[in-house]
Design a protein around this motif. Structure first.
Motif, mmCIF file in Angstrom:
data_model
loop_
_atom_site.group_PDB
_atom_site.id
_atom_site.type_symbol
_atom_site.label_atom_id
_atom_site.label_comp_id
_atom_site.label_asym_id
_atom_site.label_seq_id
_atom_site.Cartn_x
_atom_site.Cartn_y
_atom_site.Cartn_z
ATOM 1 N N ASP A 1 0.917 -1.052 -0.218
ATOM 2 C CA ASP A 1 -0.021 -0.071 -0.098
ATOM 3 C C ASP A 1 0.807 1.127 -0.080
ATOM 4 O O ASP A 1 1.271 1.816 0.904
ATOM 5 C CB ASP A 1 -0.910 0.141 1.320
ATOM 6 N N SER B 1 0.173 4.286 -0.356
ATOM 7 C CA SER B 1 -0.116 5.374 0.314
ATOM 8 C C SER B 1 0.048 5.436 1.719
ATOM 9 O O SER B 1 -0.241 6.444 2.573
ATOM 10 C CB SER B 1 -1.955 5.350 0.290
ATOM 11 N N ASN B 2 0.712 4.354 2.265
ATOM 12 C CA ASN B 2 1.208 4.283 3.772
ATOM 13 C C ASN B 2 2.589 3.799 3.621
ATOM 14 O O ASN B 2 3.030 2.798 3.290
ATOM 15 C CB ASN B 2 0.489 3.483 4.455
ATOM 16 N N GLN B 3 3.726 4.733 3.566
ATOM 17 C CA GLN B 3 4.972 4.701 3.281
ATOM 18 C C GLN B 3 5.747 3.417 4.312
ATOM 19 O O GLN B 3 6.635 3.059 4.327
ATOM 20 C CB GLN B 3 6.005 5.593 3.472
ATOM 21 N N SER C 1 0.871 4.468 -12.315
ATOM 22 C CA SER C 1 0.416 5.818 -12.268
ATOM 23 C C SER C 1 0.889 6.511 -13.532
ATOM 24 O O SER C 1 2.095 6.126 -13.922
ATOM 25 C CB SER C 1 0.973 6.607 -11.048
#
Length: 489
Positions: free
Chosen positions: A291, A293-295, A336
């Protein structure tokens, strides 16, 4: 005494001390007499600063111990405003040892003109010195008599620079440890061998620095050494087609520790054409285990291992990331487009691979709970890069397109792990198992990990593992089988 004169004198002293502590390749001083000086600086680790690196805190050195065979660059700086006419300075070189140890360029004359207020003396080492010796550089004269030779003080004039040639240690390493190929004749991959302390070209012989375990035919060439003595670029070109999709083709090139060069870090490069099974990238099983979005995203696992003489499940976690690939890589899926119409900045991930790494810094994560396998392990990535396995697991969805289950492969590779006592070991890892969605959104990977090293394990040892994409998962039932024990590195 006139107080105004006191303030003026203090200002001049302040300027002098300031000029002695700057790495200013365009040092300009309009209020004091211009001067020329050696401006060599090194950081706390003894690494020389090179343009464009600058420092306002490091004081130029008068003496430097050189333990590297890389070209040594010695800057000489003229403190002046922009020059209206060219200025030449002469220097001398005195050597206490073998004169063939090094070459120097320029030989004796430096040139300053316009806003070029620094010239550089290059010392190249084409031969390894056998005994310690000293090289002394001295600024002798300058074409403009208004320019003072040395700083405007007697404490640190910096008109003489002494280089002590100390004991040379020349390690080398691979910056990357594996490549996948398509297996087409004529296909070429490019890789580097890094030499942090440089190398002597006459000492480089591929038959002695490399050890080969070849699984296909290829040629190996390298770029011209040139003046860059920090790395060598090699090109491996396939001389045959290897297109059987049911066979894994693999060649290993390892660095040997020789009389002159010490293999460290990643010392084995694996070039492989993996087994190729038809897979639908839209299944994208890898995405279930990271994920971005959560480093600080972690996967959570347990392995069946000895705990104080008793086999038990041992919990661990590791930072987990996708494997970034080029768009033309088999298994590449667009992650992306960065909100632009330009395809050149698109980011692709491997739909079937994940890896483990640290978020930042030079430490290591705990891939496969390997830190529990050893005592006295060194955890810095420079010593034990094998704790960060950036391409670790590969997924093969059922029927090629299942989004809930399939097989998993521990990507076969060699990893390097060292002890705090600096003993270093190459360990071959492999293994396989399965994965499945055991409840809504909760995936479980169940597999066997094999580790091979004759000295540490007497051959191959294996352990059972389970990894989850969430820290909340069902309690795992004990196994009725033996388990591995810690070993000392």
């Amino acid at each position: 005494m006139n107080p105004i004169k006191i303030i003026s004198a203090l200002s001049i002293v302040s300027l002098l001390f300031s000029s002695c502590s700057k790495d200013d390749y365009k040092l300009e001083s309009k209020n004091i007499e211009p001067f020329i000086r050696f401006n060599f600086m090194a950081n706390d680790a003894g690494t020389p600063l090179e343009y464009p690196a600058v420092s306002t805190t490091i004081i130029p050195s008068a003496v430097y111990e050189n333990k590297s065979v890389k070209t040594l660059k010695v800057p000489v700086t003229l403190s002046s405003a922009i020059l209206k006419t060219a200025v030449k300075a002469n220097f001398s070189t005195v050597n206490t040892g073998d004169p063939d140890t090094f070459t120097i360029e320029p030989v004796s004359e430096l040139l300053f003109q316009g806003n070029k207020l620094t010239d550089t003396i290059y010392l190249s080492f084409d031969k390894r010195w056998k005994e310690k010796q000293t090289i002394t550089l001295k600024l002798e004269s300058i074409s403009d008599s208004n320019i003072h030779i040395g700083n405007l003080n007697t404490a640190t004039p910096n008109d003489i620079f002494t280089i002590n040639l100390g004991e040379v240690v020349t390690p080398y390493t691979f910056p990357v440890k594996d490549f996948n190929i398509k297996g087409q004749m004529g296909e070429t991959i490019t890789f580097k061998v890094n030499f942090p302390n440089g190398f002597v070209p006459s000492e480089i012989d591929e038959t002695s620095i490399f050890k080969f375990v070849n699984g296909f035919e290829y040629s190996l060439t390298h770029d011209d050494y040139g003046d860059n003595r920090s790395s060598i670029t090699y090109h491996l070109t396939l001389l045959e087609d290897i297109q059987n999709d049911d066979v894994r083709y693999e060649t290993k090139i390892s660095l040997a520790t020789t009389t002159n060069y010490i293999a460290t870090g990643n010392i084995t490069l694996t070039i492989a054409k993996p087994i190729k099974s038809p897979r639908d990238i839209q299944a994208n099983p890898a995405s279930k285990f990271y994920d971005l979005s959560n480093q600080f995203y972690l996967t959570y696992g347990e392995n069946w291992f000895d705990k104080s003489g008793t086999c038990a499940w041992q919990a661990f976690n590791a930072f987990t990331f996708p494997v970034v690939v080029n768009k033309d890589t088999d298994g590449a899926i667009l992650y992306s487009d960065k909100g632009t119409a330009n395809p050149n900045d698109d980011v692709y991930h491997h739909a079937f691979k994940i890896g483990f790494n640290v978020v930042t810094g030079t430490s290591t994560t705990n891939s496969f709970n390997l830190k529990r396998w050893f005592t006295n392990e060194a955890i810095a990535s420079a010593s034990s890069p094998g704790f960060n396995i950036t391409s670790a697991l590969e997924f093969f969805p059922d029927n090629g397109n299942s989004k809930t289950s399939g097989k998993v492969l521990v990507i076969p590779q060699d990893i390097t792990i060292a002890g705090t006592n600096k003993n270093s070991y190459i360990i071959a890892i492999s293994g396989d198992g399965t994965y499945k969605e055991i409840s809504a959104g909760l995936f479980e990977i169940s597999f066997e990990l094999k580790l091979t090293n004759d000295k540490l394990f007497g051959g191959t040892v294996s352990g059972q593992y389970k990894i989850y994409n969430n820290k909340t998962y069902p309690k795992i039932a004990p196994l009725s089988e033996d388990c591995p024990k810690e070993v000392t590195l």
